[in-house]
Scaffold this motif. Structure first.
Motif, PDB file in Angstrom:
ATOM      1  N   LEU A 384       5.348  -0.240   7.840  1.00 14.97           N
ATOM      2  CA  LEU A 384       6.095  -1.470   7.677  1.00 14.97           C
ATOM      3  C   LEU A 384       5.487  -2.830   7.294  1.00 14.97           C
ATOM      4  O   LEU A 384       6.004  -3.556   6.224  1.00 14.97           O
ATOM      5  CB  LEU A 384       6.582  -1.799   9.290  1.00 14.97           C
ATOM      6  N   TYR A 385       4.322  -3.056   7.535  1.00 15.30           N
ATOM      7  CA  TYR A 385       3.353  -3.860   6.792  1.00 15.30           C
ATOM      8  C   TYR A 385       3.326  -3.829   5.308  1.00 15.30           C
ATOM      9  O   TYR A 385       3.540  -4.602   4.678  1.00 15.30           O
ATOM     10  CB  TYR A 385       1.874  -3.781   7.477  1.00 15.30           C
ATOM     11  N   ASP A 386       3.558  -2.481   4.854  1.00 17.19           N
ATOM     12  CA  ASP A 386       3.335  -2.191   3.472  1.00 17.19           C
ATOM     13  C   ASP A 386       4.691  -2.686   3.137  1.00 17.19           C
ATOM     14  O   ASP A 386       4.874  -3.570   1.801  1.00 17.19           O
ATOM     15  CB  ASP A 386       3.325  -0.730   3.064  1.00 17.19           C
ATOM     16  N   ASP A 387       5.919  -2.175   3.500  1.00 16.30           N
ATOM     17  CA  ASP A 387       7.258  -2.674   3.038  1.00 16.30           C
ATOM     18  C   ASP A 387       7.200  -4.214   3.144  1.00 16.30           C
ATOM     19  O   ASP A 387       7.974  -4.642   2.094  1.00 16.30           O
ATOM     20  CB  ASP A 387       8.276  -1.982   4.011  1.00 16.30           C
ATOM     21  N   LYS A 388       6.762  -4.925   4.229  1.00 18.71           N
ATOM     22  CA  LYS A 388       6.800  -6.303   4.401  1.00 18.71           C
ATOM     23  C   LYS A 388       6.125  -6.761   3.200  1.00 18.71           C
ATOM     24  O   LYS A 388       6.556  -7.677   2.603  1.00 18.71           O
ATOM     25  CB  LYS A 388       6.346  -6.565   5.791  1.00 18.71           C
ATOM     26  N   SER A 404      -0.090  -9.422   4.943  1.00 20.73           N
ATOM     27  CA  SER A 404       0.517  -8.057   5.384  1.00 20.73           C
ATOM     28  C   SER A 404      -0.048  -6.931   4.916  1.00 20.73           C
ATOM     29  O   SER A 404      -0.354  -5.843   5.469  1.00 20.73           O
ATOM     30  CB  SER A 404       2.130  -8.269   4.809  1.00 20.73           C
ATOM     31  N   TYR A 405      -0.352  -6.808   3.578  1.00 16.03           N
ATOM     32  CA  TYR A 405      -1.187  -5.688   2.978  1.00 16.03           C
ATOM     33  C   TYR A 405      -2.454  -5.612   3.850  1.00 16.03           C
ATOM     34  O   TYR A 405      -3.077  -4.374   3.851  1.00 16.03           O
ATOM     35  CB  TYR A 405      -1.573  -5.751   1.476  1.00 16.03           C
ATOM     36  N   ASN A 406      -3.336  -6.414   3.884  1.00 17.80           N
ATOM     37  CA  ASN A 406      -4.585  -6.406   4.815  1.00 17.80           C
ATOM     38  C   ASN A 406      -4.238  -5.817   6.151  1.00 17.80           C
ATOM     39  O   ASN A 406      -5.277  -5.289   6.809  1.00 17.80           O
ATOM     40  CB  ASN A 406      -5.302  -7.831   4.637  1.00 17.80           C
ATOM     41  N   MET A 407      -3.168  -6.305   6.818  1.00 18.05           N
ATOM     42  CA  MET A 407      -2.952  -5.733   7.980  1.00 18.05           C
ATOM     43  C   MET A 407      -2.678  -4.185   7.896  1.00 18.05           C
ATOM     44  O   MET A 407      -3.304  -3.462   8.745  1.00 18.05           O
ATOM     45  CB  MET A 407      -1.750  -6.250   8.636  1.00 18.05           C
ATOM     46  N   SER A 431      -2.498   3.010  -2.790  1.00 14.98           N
ATOM     47  CA  SER A 431      -1.039   2.126  -3.315  1.00 14.98           C
ATOM     48  C   SER A 431      -1.233   0.510  -2.998  1.00 14.98           C
ATOM     49  O   SER A 431      -0.686  -0.439  -3.734  1.00 14.98           O
ATOM     50  CB  SER A 431       0.069   2.762  -2.522  1.00 14.98           C
ATOM     51  N   ILE A 432      -1.653   0.302  -1.883  1.00 21.47           N
ATOM     52  CA  ILE A 432      -1.947  -1.171  -1.335  1.00 21.47           C
ATOM     53  C   ILE A 432      -2.832  -1.901  -2.273  1.00 21.47           C
ATOM     54  O   ILE A 432      -2.564  -2.866  -2.616  1.00 21.47           O
ATOM     55  CB  ILE A 432      -2.375  -1.099   0.140  1.00 21.47           C
ATOM     56  N   LYS A 433      -4.099  -1.000  -2.676  1.00 22.55           N
ATOM     57  CA  LYS A 433      -4.861  -1.874  -3.334  1.00 22.55           C
ATOM     58  C   LYS A 433      -4.407  -2.112  -4.864  1.00 22.55           C
ATOM     59  O   LYS A 433      -4.652  -3.167  -5.591  1.00 22.55           O
ATOM     60  CB  LYS A 433      -6.176  -0.904  -3.693  1.00 22.55           C
ATOM     61  N   ASN A 434      -3.634  -1.165  -5.376  1.00 20.51           N
ATOM     62  CA  ASN A 434      -2.878  -1.299  -6.575  1.00 20.51           C
ATOM     63  C   ASN A 434      -2.122  -2.737  -6.600  1.00 20.51           C
ATOM     64  O   ASN A 434      -1.861  -3.541  -7.604  1.00 20.51           O
ATOM     65  CB  ASN A 434      -1.942  -0.294  -6.778  1.00 20.51           C
ATOM     66  N   ASN A 435      -1.272  -2.807  -5.433  1.00 22.60           N
ATOM     67  CA  ASN A 435      -0.353  -4.104  -5.233  1.00 22.60           C
ATOM     68  C   ASN A 435      -1.256  -5.247  -5.142  1.00 22.60           C
ATOM     69  O   ASN A 435      -0.871  -6.131  -5.701  1.00 22.60           O
ATOM     70  CB  ASN A 435       0.510  -3.878  -4.047  1.00 22.60           C
ATOM     71  N   LEU A 436      -2.367  -5.073  -4.409  1.00 22.87           N
ATOM     72  CA  LEU A 436      -3.299  -6.338  -3.976  1.00 22.87           C
ATOM     73  C   LEU A 436      -3.775  -6.590  -5.617  1.00 22.87           C
ATOM     74  O   LEU A 436      -4.007  -7.981  -5.823  1.00 22.87           O
ATOM     75  CB  LEU A 436      -4.256  -5.998  -3.212  1.00 22.87           C
ATOM     76  N   GLY A 437      -4.235  -5.600  -6.525  1.00 20.97           N
ATOM     77  CA  GLY A 437      -4.680  -5.987  -7.628  1.00 20.97           C
ATOM     78  C   GLY A 437      -3.503  -6.762  -8.560  1.00 20.97           C
ATOM     79  O   GLY A 437      -3.978  -7.682  -9.304  1.00 20.97           O
ATOM     80  N   THR A 438      -2.200  -6.651  -8.598  1.00 19.69           N
ATOM     81  CA  THR A 438      -1.329  -7.015  -8.957  1.00 19.69           C
ATOM     82  C   THR A 438      -1.335  -8.501  -8.609  1.00 19.69           C
ATOM     83  O   THR A 438      -1.020  -9.419  -9.502  1.00 19.69           O
ATOM     84  CB  THR A 438      -0.046  -6.262  -8.838  1.00 19.69           C
ATOM     85  N   LEU A 439      -1.273  -8.825  -7.435  1.00 22.79           N
ATOM     86  CA  LEU A 439      -1.128 -10.075  -6.565  1.00 22.79           C
ATOM     87  C   LEU A 439      -2.277 -10.774  -7.230  1.00 22.79           C
ATOM     88  O   LEU A 439      -2.370 -12.104  -7.689  1.00 22.79           O
ATOM     89  CB  LEU A 439      -1.352  -9.935  -5.411  1.00 22.79           C
ATOM     90  N   LEU A 440      -3.565 -10.515  -7.358  1.00 24.64           N
ATOM     91  CA  LEU A 440      -4.714 -11.190  -7.898  1.00 24.64           C
ATOM     92  C   LEU A 440      -4.743 -11.354  -9.222  1.00 24.64           C
ATOM     93  O   LEU A 440      -5.123 -12.498  -9.611  1.00 24.64           O
ATOM     94  CB  LEU A 440      -5.944 -10.344  -7.336  1.00 24.64           C
ATOM     95  N   ALA A 441      -4.244 -10.593  -9.877  1.00 23.22           N
ATOM     96  CA  ALA A 441      -3.780 -10.953 -11.329  1.00 23.22           C
ATOM     97  C   ALA A 441      -2.999 -11.935 -11.622  1.00 23.22           C
ATOM     98  O   ALA A 441      -3.184 -12.812 -12.638  1.00 23.22           O
ATOM     99  CB  ALA A 441      -3.414  -9.618 -12.077  1.00 23.22           C
ATOM    100  N   GLN A 442      -1.735 -11.887 -10.811  1.00 19.57           N
ATOM    101  CA  GLN A 442      -0.804 -12.855 -10.882  1.00 19.57           C
ATOM    102  C   GLN A 442      -1.383 -14.465 -10.739  1.00 19.57           C
ATOM    103  O   GLN A 442      -1.101 -15.495 -11.200  1.00 19.57           O
ATOM    104  CB  GLN A 442       0.303 -12.630 -10.122  1.00 19.57           C
ATOM    105  N   GLU A 443      -2.607 -14.316  -9.922  1.00 16.95           N
ATOM    106  CA  GLU A 443      -2.896 -15.524  -9.265  1.00 16.95           C
ATOM    107  C   GLU A 443      -4.219 -16.313 -10.266  1.00 16.95           C
ATOM    108  O   GLU A 443      -4.849 -16.896 -10.133  1.00 16.95           O
ATOM    109  CB  GLU A 443      -3.441 -15.517  -7.901  1.00 16.95           C
ATOM    110  N   GLY A 444      -4.514 -15.251 -11.286  1.00 12.29           N
ATOM    111  CA  GLY A 444      -5.774 -15.572 -12.135  1.00 12.29           C
ATOM    112  C   GLY A 444      -6.904 -15.057 -11.700  1.00 12.29           C
ATOM    113  O   GLY A 444      -8.047 -15.379 -12.440  1.00 12.29           O
ATOM    114  N   TYR A 445      -6.973 -14.214 -10.562  1.00 16.66           N
ATOM    115  CA  TYR A 445      -8.419 -13.766 -10.176  1.00 16.66           C
ATOM    116  C   TYR A 445      -8.737 -12.254 -10.738  1.00 16.66           C
ATOM    117  O   TYR A 445      -8.469 -11.462 -10.238  1.00 16.66           O
ATOM    118  CB  TYR A 445      -8.488 -13.673  -8.670  1.00 16.66           C
TER     119      TYR A 445
END
Length: 559
Positions: A384-388, A404-407, A431-445
């Motif tokens: 559910l945290y993944d989906d959220k 949510s991903y970190n939880m 899968s979560i780390k792939n999504n977190l990578g996308t988030l970090l890339a969008q933020e310029g990190y």
């Protein structure tokens, strides 16, 4: 001749009644039969009526019901003529009509019973018009109306039955007012109220049914306090309360429904803690609520759907508060949450979708604490945290998505250490780390994003090395390679990006060879081809770029 016949008829009638009072029924019947023969030639219908009713009474007591009905019916017809010219016979007529109708009804001859009941009701209406406070008339009229309404309802004449029940209820209420200490009056009023409530419920008039069901159930509850061992009262109360719950839910009165559902469960008979009959009935109650929630969802009434789930959860948690180890209640709680998950895939506003996730996470955490040995609930919370996280990510709420991903990561790490489905959770972490990578890339990190993509890729490939027959691991790796290549392209590392895009395409080629019609493979392979085409364009390789775009287009056309 007429005078002599009348004297003989009267003499035999009196002798027959005397014998009847002395318990000599057969001798009494013989005399009364002679009296009937003589009375028919006298021209005295009042005497014949008395004789016929006396004979009918004996035959009824002997079980010769058909013959008794014939006697009562003839007496009723005579009284109808007599009352037409002499109103003093109106009460006698009403009683006779009602008696005939009741016997016909008991014998199942309801079509013949209806006109007798109707004539009895008309007679009582006339009597009450003259003496509205006559408690005997009120009582007899209410009984006749209730019996007639019951037959009409059974025959499907619901509107007429409703009107008749309402008249009967009004009269029975008057009886209670006229003689408040008479318990029979209260019981009759309660029976009529219950009959009306049941009819309104069957007619689907839930608002009116709710009011009558409440009055009837509260009345039966009072009677049960005085007679708690009365099984008939208990069954009637259960039936009324179950219908009351359904009516409240149907009209959206969810707050009062919560208490009534709890009351219904408490009222169910229960031999032991593990009584299968009790368990089945409790499950049926919540199954009914689940079916209602499903219907409301199909009608796109999502607010009502949520309210029904909320009602169910509040009641089951209250029951679990009293019996935390009750396996039936725990199963019901779990099933409610499983059903509620359907809300997550429905088209809802962002705030409601977030609230649904939060409620489900909170409830599964409760369930996990109740059954700590069952780690599947912790898995559900992580999912559910993944989906959220994905939902928040699409909504552009990156900080909350990351939380949510970190939880989920924390929970999955714990479960792996506990030996709970390690492959499943390693896959989830990749899968979560792939999504977190996308988030970090969008933020310029970019540096942090690159590290996260590489860790994701490492996770997928580690799983593939152990279980090469599962295509999900290669597919996840291909998705991550695409994202990593796009990041490197944004960092102007074109050759590295090109090489990694090509690695992703090699994986897609292998997957499509095994499952050539898989839409997901074609869709994401096409995206990677387009990304590579754009990169080649930036690198000045226009022909290669056009060729890649064309390959991407052909793949999409195949879908």
């Amino acid at each position: 001749m007429s005078k002599r016949s009348k004297d003989m008829a009267l003499r035999n009638f009196n002798k027959g009644m005397s014998l009847l009072y002395d318990g000599q029924q057969e001798d009494a019947l013989e005399c009364l039969m002679k009296a009937e023969t003589d009375a028919r030639g006298t021209g005295s219908p009042d005497l014949l009526v008395n004789v016929l009713q006396a004979i009918g009474g004996i035959m009824e007591s002997d079980g010769r019901i058909g013959k008794a009905i014939d006697m009562y019916a003839e007496a009723s017809e005579l009284l109808e003529d007599m009352a037409g010219s002499d109103p003093s016979f109106a009460e006698h007529k009403a009683l006779a009509m009602n008696k005939t109708a009741s016997l016909l009804s008991e014998q199942g001859d309801i079509h013949k019973a209806i006109p007798f009941f109707e004539k009895a009701v008309v007679s009582y209406d006339k009597l009450l018009a003259k003496e509205p406070k006559n408690d005997v008339y009120c009582s007899s009229a209410a009984s006749a109306m209730n019996d007639l309404a019951t037959i009409l309802a059974d025959e499907g004449h619901n509107d007429k039955a409703k009107e008749m029940f309402e008249k009967a209820l009004k009269l029975s209420g008057k009886m209670v007012v006229l003689d408040p200490l008479n318990r029979e009056n209260s019981a009759k009023a309660l029976t009529i109220q219950a009959n009306l409530a049941n009819l309104l419920y069957e007619m689907g008039l839930m608002q009116n049914a709710r009011l009558n069901l409440e009055h009837a159930f509260d009345g039966y509850s009072g009677l049960m306090k005085d007679d708690p061992s009365n099984s008939i009262l208990h069954e009637q109360s259960l039936e009324l309360l179950e219908k009351l719950v359904n009516a409240l839910m149907a009209i959206g009165e969810y707050d009062p429904a919560k208490e009534r559902i709890y009351e219904l469960v408490e009222l169910l008979p229960r031999a032991t803690n593990n009584d299968p009959s009790f368990s089945r009935k409790v499950s049926d109650i919540f199954m009914g609520l689940a079916e209602l929630a499903s219907r409301r969802a199909d009608e796109n009434m999502l607010d009502d759907t949520r309210s029904i789930y909320e009602t169910s959860i509040i009641v089951i948690l209250k029951l679990l508060g009293e019996e935390p180890n009750n396996s039936i209640y725990l199963d019901i709680f779990r099933n409610i949450l499983l059903d509620m998950e359907n809300l997550l895939v429905m088209d809802s506003p962002e705030s409601e979708k977030e609230a649904d996730h939060n409620v489900l996470i909170s409830m599964y955490e409760k369930l996990s604490r109740m059954v700590p040995a069952d780690l599947s609930y912790r898995t559900k919370i992580a999912t559910l945290y993944d989906d959220k996280g994905r939902f928040l990510m699409k909504a552009g709420r990156t900080d909350e998505a990351r939380q949510s991903y970190n939880m989920s990561l924390g929970i999955r790490d714990e479960l792996i250490k506990a030996g709970e489905s390690p492959l499943l959770h390693e896959f989830g972490i990749a899968s979560i780390k792939n999504n977190l990578g996308t988030l970090l890339a969008q933020e310029g990190y970019f540096g942090d994003a690159k590290t996260m993509f590489e860790e994701s890729l490492e996770g997928y490939m580690g799983l593939f090395d152990r279980i090469p027959d599962d295509p999900a691991y290669e597919y996840g790796a291909a998705l991550t390679l695409n994202n990593l290549a796009k990041l490197l392209a944004d960092m102007e590392r074109h050759e590295d990006a090109k090489r990694i895009y090509e690695s992703a395409l090699e994986i897609y080629a292998g997957l499509l060879k095994s499952e050539p019609e898989k839409v997901g493979y074609k869709k994401h392979a096409s995206r990677t081809l387009d990304n590579l085409a754009s990169l080649l364009g930036k690198m000045g390789r226009e022909e290669d770029s056009l060729r890649m775009h064309e390959s991407a287009r052909e793949l999409l056309e195949d879908i």
